[in-house]
Structure formats: C-alpha cells, structure tokens
Design an enzyme around this catalytic site. Structure first.
Site, PDB file in Angstrom:
ATOM      1  N   LYS A 279       0.835  -1.197   0.000  1.00  0.00           N
ATOM      2  CA  LYS A 279       0.000   0.000   0.000  1.00  0.00           C
ATOM      3  C   LYS A 279       0.871   1.249   0.000  1.00  0.00           C
ATOM      4  O   LYS A 279       1.998   1.217   0.504  1.00  0.00           O
ATOM      5  CB  LYS A 279      -0.866   0.020   1.273  1.00  0.00           C
ATOM      6  CG  LYS A 279      -2.024  -0.961   1.281  1.00  0.00           C
ATOM      7  CD  LYS A 279      -2.862  -0.789   2.542  1.00  0.00           C
ATOM      8  CE  LYS A 279      -3.988  -1.801   2.601  1.00  0.00           C
ATOM      9  NZ  LYS A 279      -4.969  -1.680   1.507  1.00  0.00           N
ATOM     10  N   ARG A 353     -10.204 -11.558   2.064  1.00  0.00           N
ATOM     11  CA  ARG A 353     -11.031 -12.643   1.510  1.00  0.00           C
ATOM     12  C   ARG A 353     -10.309 -13.985   1.600  1.00  0.00           C
ATOM     13  O   ARG A 353     -10.954 -15.031   1.648  1.00  0.00           O
ATOM     14  CB  ARG A 353     -11.467 -12.280   0.082  1.00  0.00           C
ATOM     15  CG  ARG A 353     -10.364 -12.148  -0.919  1.00  0.00           C
ATOM     16  CD  ARG A 353     -10.796 -11.388  -2.175  1.00  0.00           C
ATOM     17  NE  ARG A 353     -10.791  -9.945  -1.968  1.00  0.00           N
ATOM     18  CZ  ARG A 353     -11.128  -9.051  -2.895  1.00  0.00           C
ATOM     19  NH1 ARG A 353     -11.533  -9.453  -4.091  1.00  0.00           N
ATOM     20  NH2 ARG A 353     -11.089  -7.764  -2.635  1.00  0.00           N
TER      21      ARG A 353
HETATM   22  N1  BES Z   1      -8.173  -3.677   4.352  1.00  0.00           N
HETATM   23  C1  BES Z   1      -8.312  -3.317   2.993  1.00  0.00           C
HETATM   24  C2  BES Z   1      -9.595  -2.567   2.685  1.00  0.00           C
HETATM   25  C3  BES Z   1      -9.764  -1.222   3.342  1.00  0.00           C
HETATM   26  C4  BES Z   1      -9.339  -0.084   2.694  1.00  0.00           C
HETATM   27  C5  BES Z   1     -10.373  -1.100   4.567  1.00  0.00           C
HETATM   28  C6  BES Z   1      -9.500   1.144   3.289  1.00  0.00           C
HETATM   29  C7  BES Z   1     -10.549   0.129   5.169  1.00  0.00           C
HETATM   30  C8  BES Z   1     -10.100   1.247   4.527  1.00  0.00           C
HETATM   31  C9  BES Z   1      -8.287  -4.568   2.122  1.00  0.00           C
HETATM   32  O1  BES Z   1      -7.503  -5.610   2.582  1.00  0.00           O
HETATM   33  C10 BES Z   1      -7.708  -4.171   0.815  1.00  0.00           C
HETATM   34  O2  BES Z   1      -6.573  -3.799   0.768  1.00  0.00           O
HETATM   35  N2  BES Z   1      -8.506  -4.286  -0.233  1.00  0.00           N
HETATM   36  C11 BES Z   1      -8.071  -3.952  -1.540  1.00  0.00           C
HETATM   37  C12 BES Z   1      -8.566  -5.015  -2.489  1.00  0.00           C
HETATM   38  C13 BES Z   1      -8.015  -4.900  -3.874  1.00  0.00           C
HETATM   39  C14 BES Z   1      -6.530  -5.178  -3.858  1.00  0.00           C
HETATM   40  C15 BES Z   1      -8.733  -5.889  -4.733  1.00  0.00           C
HETATM   41  C16 BES Z   1      -8.642  -2.595  -1.896  1.00  0.00           C
HETATM   42  O3  BES Z   1      -9.781  -2.311  -1.525  1.00  0.00           O
HETATM   43  O4  BES Z   1      -7.941  -1.820  -2.522  1.00  0.00           O
HETATM   44 MN    MN Z   2      -5.496  -5.423   2.007  1.00  0.00          MN
END
Ligand code: BES
Ligand code: MN
Ligand code: ZN
Length: 500
Positions: A279, A353
């Site tokens: 990230k 997931r």
């Molecule tokens: N924990 C994150 C989602 C999230 C983002 C929660 C912001 C709270 C605030 C999750 O694990 C994630 O990183 N999801 C990705 C999925 C993508 C890579 C398909 C996302 O939402 O970008």
């Molecule tokens: Mn994530």
C-alpha cells in the site's frame, strides 16, 4: 460511570445537571420539561417564545439554575421532529449532552427517559438507549497518554415519577451497559496500535472473555491450521513474524438443539501493509483497524453470553498480520483453502477474503447453519457508501433482512448491494478455481462474490465495514476513531433469531 434509576421529581434531585427535552415545534412543554419550566418560573417557555430553544435534533440548551432549584443546571435536549424520532435519537442526544457536561466538569447527571411518553418509545427501549448513548458518547481512548486530565462523569441517574416502572428501567439500563461495553471493547481493540494488538493479543482477549463469561474457546496455531489445510490464512501469514491465530468462541444458549445456531466470522488483519502488493504510505496507519471484524465478533459474543438468548452462537476470528517479509506470498501464487478450492493470489493486498475463505470453510465444517461475516474488506465499499452505512451481501434474503432489521434497532445502518451472476466472471482465474481480485469495477461486489464461493449453500450474510468501522468526525454517540460497528447489530441479531 455508575448508572442508576430512582423514583422522584427531576426538579428536586441533587445533581450537576438534569436533562429534560423538547420536540421541535412544541411551545408549551408538558411532563418533566413542563415541571422544570414551572420550577424555573417559566424560563424554558420564555426561551422557546424568544426562539432560542427550538427543539431541533441535537440542539442543547444549558440553563444555570443559580440556586433556585437543587440541580445546578437544567439541560433542554432537542429531540427534533416527532415523525423522525427513534431510540437512536435518544442515544445521539445523550452522547452529545454527556460530552458537553463532562467538559463543564459535571460529575453527576440526572435525566428523564426521553421519548417514553409522547415520543412513543417503550420505557425499556428508552432506558437502554439512554445508557448506551451516555456510555458510548463518553468513550475515550487514552491508554497511551502519559498525563491524564481527570474529568469524568461519575454517575448518571434516571429519574422516573412512576416507581412501578423502576424494575423494568433498571433491567434495561443494565442491558444498555452490557451492549455499550461490548461496543467499547471493539473500539478499544480497533484503536489499539498493531504493535500491541497482535494476533496473539487478540487470542488473549478472547480467552479472557471466555473465562469471564463461561464460553468455550479454541485457539488454533500455525501447525493446527496446517493440519486443517487453511492455505488462505497461512498464505497471508507467511510474510509476518507474528504468529497467526484462528480463534473460536462458543456460546451454548440452546445446547439440546445444536442446529439452532449462528456463526459470526471476523476478519482479523492486525495490520494490513498490502504485503508485496504494498500500500502507499499515506494513511497506512489506519490499517491497524483491519481487525475490526474480528473485534466485533468477539465483542458481540461477550454481550450475548451475558444476555443469554436461546440460541447457540460461535464467533470465529481469523487473525494475522499482512506483511511483506522475506517469506511472504507473492502475486501469482496459488493457495489451497480449507474447503479444498484453489485460489490464485493476484494481489496480496486482497488478503481479507483469503483468511475469510478459511473461516467460512471452518464454520461450514463445524456445522454452523447461518453465517454472518464482518470485514473491513474493500476500499471500494467506502467509495460506494461512504461513512454512514455498512454494505451487505447475501445468498439468503431472509437472513439479510434479519440483519438489516437488527441494524435498524441499533442505529447502525446497513444497505444491501447486489451479487448478480454477471460480475462473477471477473474473479475467474487462468490457473486456479478462483482469483482474489476482480478488477477495477464493482470491487465490493466481486469481493462478496469471492466469499460466496466459500459459503456455498449455507445461508450467509457478508458485512463490509470498511467505511463504517472508523470515523474522523465526532457526533452523537460516536467519537473520532473506532465506532464499534456492527457489534450492537450482531447482538440484536442473536436475540432476534433466538426469539423466532
Ligand atoms: N483492508 C483493505 C480494505 C480497506 C481499505 C479497509 C480502506 C478500510 C479502509 C483490504 O484488505 C484491501 O486492501 N482491499 C483492496 C482489495 C483490492 C486489492 C482488490 C482494496 O480495496 O484496494
Ligand atoms: Mn489489504
Ligand atoms: Zn485488509
């Protein structure tokens, strides 16, 4: 804060403040507000006539009594329009007022039961909301400050004219405390930084909850997870030095009827760096809260154990960090989930997931017949619904309706999103049964459709709390940081399903 109920006259109690109320548009207040008005020589009706008090929702008017009557202040709480009134308005109003009075240095607050007369709420409903709103609104997270300010409301007293109502009021206040304290446990866990709130620490909290409230507990560690074939969770855990924990808490409210059960599953990523699909740095600190799902199911079952509904509830928390260590899984890797399905890990940041795939597999194998998973699953969910409502997905409309209704009562809004067939193809992999990303479009939906592969034919609801688990605004009974959503919904759900 002590919370109690007494029979008496609100204008004669010794307190730093007494809280009465006004609906919008009322010019001659009756009931307790009327009594306070008379005791103050018509001060309240005069302020109404002058337009200073309008009764708008959230309006707070503090009148200093300067020795005219025993309570030092009379607070008039605006309840808004009568048509829009609900128990949640009572929670919000109590949250705002308690914070304001704490700021003023008030230590003892007295209040009437808002909305229990002309507002149309039941006495118990109002009392529970008063307790919940006060406790949740006064929440602070100060563990890591080295100096303390020391201002605290020590006591909240519900003053009721009809003594015959006291037993019901006391029971409801206690229920409000149990429910609020559960939400507060979840807030504490989510607010706690990841260097403290490790998977091991979550397991320790779960053990403590189990011990205090007589729950059965199983904590699986890495070798046991390997034995069960939990390749999703283990794949995520590979990049971290913190040992993963798979935590199972069981409440047996209907032991002679094992099929009468409910499984609550929580995503417990104690820090989500994204791992190899790293990230960006800005805002990454918020990812300490990526275990909010796990926190909410552990907290909910704590309250359920105290309220004792006639239903068996199992809470499952799949806990690990998502870190880019030298052994971390890599984009393109294929893992095998507990149920046997293979997953291509296209993006290591879609880790929630993966751990939930194993939690769902475990829950099904354990014979759980209704499942609700809770997860800070997708950024796309926040984009779609923002801060004010949780997204819900299901393979069983009846169960989802029950969840939405439980949420309404809690003042935790839940909105259903579709799971149309057509989206499914976005999760198709060239090398495995399914892949863990579905492309740029409809990201919250493709995530839900991925989970649906693992809930299979078991009635299941998925709650994506990415937008609702934390807030950056103070308001009502929420303060900045963790919200405790959807703990109170899950508690209501268990109570409702037990009745039915
Ligand atoms: N924990 C994150 C989602 C999230 C983002 C929660 C912001 C709270 C605030 C999750 O694990 C994630 O990183 N999801 C990705 C999925 C993508 C890579 C398909 C996302 O939402 O970008
Ligand atoms: Mn994530
Ligand atoms: Zn995550």
């Amino acid at each position: 804060m002590d919370i109690k109920a007494i029979a008496g006259d609100i204008t004669r109690v010794e307190a730093g403040a007494v809280v009465v109320n006004l609906f919008e548009g009322v010019e001659r207040p009756g009931g307790a507000t009327g009594a306070a008005d008379s005791a103050l020589g018509g001060a309240i009706s005069r302020l109404i006539a002058e337009g200073e008090i309008q009764g708008k929702k959230g309006e707070v008017t503090v009148i200093h009594t300067l020795g005219r009557i025993p309570p030092a202040r009379v607070v008039v709480a605006g309840l808004g329009k009568r048509e829009a009134f609900s128990a949640d308005v009572v929670r919000q109003v109590m949250g705002v007022i308690c914070r304001r009075l704490r700021e003023a240095g008030v230590e003892r607050v007295a209040t009437i039961l808002h909305g229990a007369g002309i507002g149309g709420l039941g006495v118990s409903e109002s009392a529970q909301a008063v307790a919940e709103g006060g406790l949740l609104g006064l929440y602070t997270f100060k563990r890591h400050f080295t100096k303390s300010e020391g201002k605290d409301i020590k006591e909240m007293t519900v003053v009721e004219t009809d003594a015959s109502r006291l037993p019901a009021i006391r029971e409801a206040l206690e229920r409000g405390r149990v429910v609020a304290e559960a939400a507060i446990l979840a807030r504490d866990m989510v607010n706690e930084p990841s260097n403290f709130m490790t998977p091991t620490h979550i397991a320790d909290i779960a053990r403590q909850v189990a011990q205090e409230h007589g729950l059965e507990i199983t904590v699986l560690d890495r070798p046991q997870m390997e034995g069960l074939g939990m390749g999703g969770l283990l794949g995520v855990a590979r990049g971290s030095d913190e040992p993963p924990k798979f935590i199972v808490l069981r409440y047996q409210g209907d032991p002679s009827n094992p099929g009468n059960n409910l499984g609550l599953l929580g995503k417990g990523i104690t820090f989500d760096t994204g791992s190899i699909s790293l990230k960006p740095a800005a805002g990454m600190e918020a990812m300490k809260g990526d275990m909010a799902g796990a926190a909410s199911v552990i907290s909910a079952i704590k309250a359920i154990a105290q309220l004792k509904p006639k239903i068996n509830v199992t809470a499952i928390a799949a806990a690990t960090e998502n870190m880019p260590g030298g052994s971390a899984q890599k984009p393109g890797d294929v893992v095998r989930s507990m149920g046997g399905k293979t997953i291509e890990v296209e993006n290591t940041d879609a880790e929630g997931r993966l751990v939930l795939a194993d939690a769902l597999g475990y829950a099904r194998q354990a014979g759980l017949r209704r499942l609700v998973d809770v997860a800070t699953l997708t950024g796309a969910m926040r984009v779609a619904l923002g801060d004010y409502c949780t997204g819900a997905f299901t393979n069983n409309q009846e169960l989802l309706n029950a969840v939405v209704q439980a949420g309404e009562k809690a003042g935790e809004r839940i909105w259903q999103l579709p799971m149309y067939e057509e989206y499914k193809e976005q999760n198709r992999s060239q090398v495995a049964d399914v892949k863990n990303t579905g492309g740029a479009k409809a990201g919250a939906i493709t995530a839900a459709l991925f989970l649906a592969e693992f809930s299979e034919d078991t009635p299941w609801v998925h709650l994506d709390i990415a937008g609702t688990s934390m807030t950056d605004k103070e308001g009502g009974y929420l303060v900045k940081g963790a919200t405790g959503v959807p703990v109170r919904t899950l508690i209501n759900l268990a109570l409702d399903l037990a009745e039915g």
